[in-house]
Design an enzyme around this catalytic site. Structure first.
Site, short mmCIF file in Angstrom:
data_model
loop_
_atom_site.label_atom_id
_atom_site.label_comp_id
_atom_site.label_asym_id
_atom_site.label_seq_id
_atom_site.Cartn_x
_atom_site.Cartn_y
_atom_site.Cartn_z
CE1 TYR A 1 -4.13 1.56 -0.07
CE2 TYR A 1 -4.56 -0.72 0.51
CZ TYR A 1 -4.99 0.49 0.02
OH TYR A 1 -6.28 0.64 -0.38
CD GLU B 1 -4.59 6.26 0.82
OE1 GLU B 1 -4.30 6.92 1.83
OE2 GLU B 1 -5.73 5.87 0.57
CG ASP C 1 -8.76 8.99 -24.52
OD1 ASP C 1 -7.86 8.12 -24.55
OD2 ASP C 1 -9.91 8.78 -24.11
CB THR D 1 -5.96 2.25 -22.02
OG1 THR D 1 -6.01 2.25 -23.44
CG2 THR D 1 -7.28 2.75 -21.49
CE LYS E 1 -8.67 0.52 -24.69
NZ LYS E 1 -9.53 1.72 -24.75
NE ARG F 1 -8.56 -4.55 -18.56
CZ ARG F 1 -8.83 -4.74 -19.85
NH1 ARG F 1 -8.24 -5.71 -20.52
NH2 ARG F 1 -9.67 -3.95 -20.45
C1 PLP Z 1 -10.55 2.26 -24.00
C2 PLP Z 1 -10.73 3.72 -23.98
C3 PLP Z 1 -10.99 4.41 -22.79
C4 PLP Z 1 -11.36 3.72 -21.49
O1 PLP Z 1 -10.46 2.89 -20.96
P1 PLP Z 1 -10.89 1.88 -19.79
O2 PLP Z 1 -9.56 1.34 -19.38
O3 PLP Z 1 -11.81 0.89 -20.40
O4 PLP Z 1 -11.54 2.68 -18.73
C5 PLP Z 1 -11.05 5.78 -22.84
N1 PLP Z 1 -10.88 6.45 -24.00
C6 PLP Z 1 -10.66 5.82 -25.15
C7 PLP Z 1 -10.49 6.61 -26.40
C8 PLP Z 1 -10.58 4.44 -25.19
O5 PLP Z 1 -10.40 3.82 -26.35
#
Ligand code: PLP
Length: 435
Positions: free
Chosen positions: A57, A59, A203, A229, A232, A238
């Site tokens: 842990y 924080e 994003d 993320t 991907k 994750r």
């Molecule tokens: C996958 C994705 C997210 C969300 O990610 P999670 O890990 O599922 O919360 C946000 N924005 C975009 C563009 C994504 O492709």
């Protein structure tokens, strides 16, 4: 640890769960996985997730924790931040985001007043993400949203986006998508945001790996804040990263994430991000990302040759959208369900400029991508085989209303033969190792 060793270790304590893990391992090996947001994490990434960092842990941020015993978590988190900065060229990185959605929320919380802030982003049915202001997401409920979309050719029109931004005057202008197959012009988005007095947010969840590997242009130095993320195309655990151009933005985002939104960091995941970043900095990973794009282009071309309507006429990245209704009078959901039964796994998806009444649960098309199949070593010549499987499946899938209990296939024997061909094909490609 090899997958079978993982299963054996679990089995000593929990045979029921061991069986489920083993079945999922087998499913991931047997199927052609075409969901563009999925991948196969490397054995090293998976081993790090299972490491003793999961027991700790802490924080707060390195050097400023609320718990003792942070000698190695501090060193590790600083190392992961440094790797993120080096790989993406940004001076500041927050590595504690638990996933993509909370990372985006942290950025909004850092810069927007609740119920006053204004976000401009892509509409959901043209490829935006839920957290970009969808009405079913708190982002759409807590902030005022100006949504932009694609033009009639299914691509972004930067002049139109500029016009809309200057009229709407968002506090944050978002680019980066969940279902957009074309290159994003970060320079243009950065300029428009500046002109409109907005913070620019990219994003890049879907394309982070492509950016790291040089297969998509970088948001640096055009975009203020970058979220993505790590699981991907980047092929990590994750979680999510947040990059910032300025010290001021960085500090605001840090505060918004902790103590603003999250509690203790998941150190095992952060360490695994570090391993994924080290992997992503290698020439092999660069080659992988170019392979992902080459495969997506080959798959799009092979489908168009078979007369499928591919949104925007192809792809520049790892994914493509197929309007299956326009192509074969088959709604996307029907196709996705039929494909799964023969071993091809993708997701149904809205397609820009499809029929106006398509719903997220009943859209006109499907979305597919090549990150996973490329991790298994597939090459452009294999994409024609996948397009053939796809086409054979559509050919035997029923059109119109399906009577209860009759199944989606007009010809069950043909479906069985197709499934056997798919499994024989995938058996040639390893899953939990690559290159
Ligand atoms: C996958 C994705 C997210 C969300 O990610 P999670 O890990 O599922 O919360 C946000 N924005 C975009 C563009 C994504 O492709």
């Amino acid at each position: 640890m090899r997958p079978e060793d993982i299963v054996a270790t679990i089995r000593e304590v929990d045979p029921t769960m061991a069986d489920l893990v083993a079945k999922e391992d087998a499913r991931q090996a047997r199927c052609i996985r075409l969901i563009p947001s999925e991948n196969y994490a490397s054995p090293a990434v998976r081993a790090t997730l299972a490491s003793s960092f999961t027991n700790k842990y802490g924080e707060g941020y390195p050097g400023k924790r609320y718990y003792q015993g942070q000698e190695f978590t501090d060193e590790m988190e600083v190392l992961v931040q440094k790797r993120a900065c080096e790989l993406f060229g940004y001076p500041h990185a927050v590595v504690q985001g638990l996933s993509g959605a909370p990372a985006n929320l942290a950025v909004y919380a850092a810069f927007l007043k609740p119920f006053e802030g204004k976000i401009m982003a892509m509409r959901l049915d043209h490829g935006g993400h839920l957290t970009h202001g969808s009405p079913v997401s708190v982002t759409g409920q807590w902030f005022e949203i100006g949504a932009y979309g694609c033009n009639p050719d299914d691509v972004l029109d930067m002049d139109e986006i500029r016009r809309q931004a200057l009229e709407f005057r968002p506090d944050i202008l978002v680019c980066g998508y969940t279902a957009y197959p074309r290159t994003i012009d970060f320079e243009a988005f950065g300029k428009i945001a500046q002109e409109a007095g907005a913070i620019s947010l990219a994003d890049v969840s879907h394309i982070a790996g492509l950016i790291a590997g040089g297969a998509h242009p970088s948001p640096w130095p055009h975009i203020d804040i970058v979220t993505f993320t790590t699981h991907k195309t980047l092929r990590g655990p994750r979680a999510a990263l947040i990059l910032a151009k300025s010290e001021e933005h960085y500090q605001k985002v840090e505060k918004a994430l902790f103590p603003g939104m999250q509690g203790g960091p998941h150190f095992n995941t952060i360490a695994a991000i570090g391993v994924a970043l080290a992997e992503a900095a290698t020439p092999q990973f660069q080659a992988y990302t170019h392979g992902v794009v080459a495969n997506a282009r080959a798959l799009a071309a092979a489908l168009m040759e078979r007369d499928y309507h591919v949104s925007s006429g192809g792809t520049d990245n790892h994914l493509l959208l197929v309007d299956t209704f326009r192509s074969r009078k088959l709604p996307g959901r029907r196709v996705a369900i039929a494909l799964e039964q023969v071993g091809l796994v993708l997701n149904f998806n809205t397609v820009p400029n499809a029929r106006p009444d398509q719903k997220p649960l009943f859209p006109d098309g499907v979305r597919m991508g090549t990150p996973s199949v490329t991790s298994r070593g597939m090459k452009p010549e294999h994409m024609a085989t996948i397009a053939d499987f796809f086409d054979r499946c559509c050919a035997i899938t029923k059109r119109g209303k399906i009577e209860k209990g009759t199944g989606v296939f007009a010809d069950k024997a043909a479906a069985d033969a197709l499934r056997e061909d798919v499994f024989a094909f995938t058996a040639q490609f390893p899953t939990f190792t690559y290159e």
